[in-house]
Design an enzyme around this catalytic site. Structure first.
Site, short mmCIF file in Angstrom:
data_model
loop_
_atom_site.label_atom_id
_atom_site.label_comp_id
_atom_site.label_asym_id
_atom_site.label_seq_id
_atom_site.Cartn_x
_atom_site.Cartn_y
_atom_site.Cartn_z
N ARG A 62 -16.76 -2.87 1.14
CA ARG A 62 -15.84 -4.09 1.49
C ARG A 62 -15.25 -4.69 0.47
NH1 ARG A 62 -17.63 -8.47 2.99
NH2 ARG A 62 -19.43 -7.66 4.23
N TYR A 114 10.04 -7.39 11.19
CA TYR A 114 9.34 -6.47 12.09
C TYR A 114 8.51 -6.79 13.22
CZ TYR A 114 5.93 -2.89 12.97
OH TYR A 114 5.26 -1.82 13.50
N ASP A 186 8.24 -8.57 2.99
CA ASP A 186 7.89 -7.13 3.36
C ASP A 186 8.83 -6.05 2.75
OD1 ASP A 186 7.69 -4.60 4.77
OD2 ASP A 186 7.37 -6.06 6.60
N LYS A 211 4.62 4.09 5.88
CA LYS A 211 6.06 4.73 6.07
C LYS A 211 6.45 5.29 4.60
CE LYS A 211 5.99 2.34 9.66
NZ LYS A 211 6.32 0.56 9.93
#
Ligand SMILES: *Cc1c(COP(=O)(O)O)cnc(C)c1O
Length: 394
Positions: A62, A114, A186, A211
């Site tokens: 982590r 978004y 973004d 994407k």
């Protein structure tokens, strides 16, 4: 040379190369230990302490994993930032980054942000006392008017989804700096191949790597890049504290996809230009949205801040029935949510990404019942056009 100096020298050398070279020679392309031609997948949660007084570089996945680290350094190099971070999804990257803010803080956000980011701000962060104001960022006066005494950040997305509205990144960022505001952007639609916001003064760049960066519709991931070390340290603390990390397998898959980013983007962009030009000459298509079209609003600003127009074209076929007919008749693109893959993807914003938005708000923003969004893949463009033509004709 000391190992650290050597590392610094290597890093500086990579930074000087052209983008296409950086995509292949990003620093971890050859495994140091074995010479393997790809980054090993360190599928381990924890790491042995050979010497208890000298803890290893990695101690728990982590907090750090070598495969993920290779990806994080890779995206930092591509965006020209100081430090990169990989997350389990685009939303994990965005939500983790928003937690740089605290209760009582206010953020100014692009109104056609978004859908997931909108939902995060209006149904989760608002509960935690983080306030947001949504503005049309193509109108700089609106951005300035939204400033409040507790404003701490500005969140941009340009071109926006699905009508590809353009924000002047340098203008907003310069103003934000005067007011000590953190700037976030973004960059999913453009990728660092077409747009590098850190070079324009942005503090943190975000991606849904699901994407274009991943590019194959087979991995869900998010990335963040901090422009400087102090922001990097704060993001690292959040990533580790929240545990929103990307796994080793996905990190490897993403690296694999990213190596072909330029080849894919070049091809898809060329096709998207052709598709947009063809659509804009067609009777029965009321509007075409693509930053590469001469009459696209904000095109001059886009050209100033970006190196290309991307591979997403939206167009309005007039009404919902016609849109649905096209969706049921196309044979090549997959009809789905998402974008940025080797295969073309046709989406219906009114019933997919923007279904939760009230109808009037949706229409006001140009997201009509006739609007379709085409993410152009790697198929032959003449086949894609012929396919869309038969779907529109019937
Ligand atoms: C898809 C997308 C996101 C969210 O990313 P996930 O990987 O689906 O969590 C954020 N921003 C933009 C612009 C997107 O297209």
């Amino acid at each position: 040379m000391a190992e650290q100096d050597q590392q610094k020298a290597n890093k500086a050398e990579k930074k000087d190369k052209q983008f296409a070279t950086k995509l292949i020679h990003f620093g971890a392309e050859i495994d140091e230990h074995t010479g393997a031609s790809s980054v090993p997948i360190y599928q381990a949660s924890t790491f042995h302490h050979h010497d208890i007084f000298n803890p290893p570089d990695y101690d728990y996945s982590r907090s750090g994993n070598p495969t993920r680290q290779a990806l994080e350094d890779y995206i930092a190099l591509l965006e020209g930032g100081e430090r990169g971070f990989a997350f389990s999804s685009g939303m994990a990257a965005i939500s983790t980054t928003f937690l740089l803010l605290s209760s009582g803080d206010h953020v100014i956000v692009t109104e056609d942000v978004y859908g997931g980011t909108y939902r995060l701000l209006t149904s989760i962060l608002d509960r935690l006392g983080i306030e947001s104001t949504f503005v049309d960022m193509t109108r700089f006066e609106e951005v300035k008017a939204a400033l409040k005494p507790n404003t701490k950040a500005v969140f941009m997305e340009t071109p926006s989804n699905p009508t590809l509205k353009i924000t002047d990144i340098a203008e907003v960022t310069a103003w934000a700096k005067q007011h000590d505001l953190l700037t976030m952007l973004d960059n999913t639609f453009m990728t660092p191949y077409h747009q590098r916001p850190i070079e324009l003064g942005v503090d943190i760049v975000l991606h849904s790597a699901t994407k274009f960066l991943g590019g194959h519709s087979d991995v869900l991931a998010g990335l963040a890049v901090a422009a400087n070390e102090s922001l990097g340290r704060r993001l690292k603390q959040l990533q580790n504290g929240l545990g929103t990390v990307l796994g080793a397998q996905e990190s490897w898959l993403l690296i694999r996809g990213m190596k072909t980013l330029q080849a894919r983007m070049e091809h898809s962009e060329k096709s998207a230009r052709k598709l947009a030009a063809w659509l804009s000459r067609l009777d029965g298509v009321e509007r075409v949205y693509y930053p590469g079209l001469e009459d696209h609003p904000g095109r001059d600003i886009h050209e100033k801040q970006s190196l290309g127009y991307g591979a997403v074209v939206s167009f309005d076929v007039g009404d919902g029935d016609r849109a649905k007919a096209v969706l049921s008749r196309v044979k090549l693109p997959i009809v789905a949510v998402s974008l940025g893959a080797v295969e073309s993807i046709l989406s219906y914003p009114a019933m997919m990404s923007h279904a939760a938005m009230p109808r009037e708000v949706r229409h006001e923003r140009g997201i009509t019942d006739g609007l379709l969004r085409y993410s152009v893949g790697l198929e032959d463009i003449d086949d894609l056009i012929a396919d869309l033509e038969q779907a529109l004709r019937q």
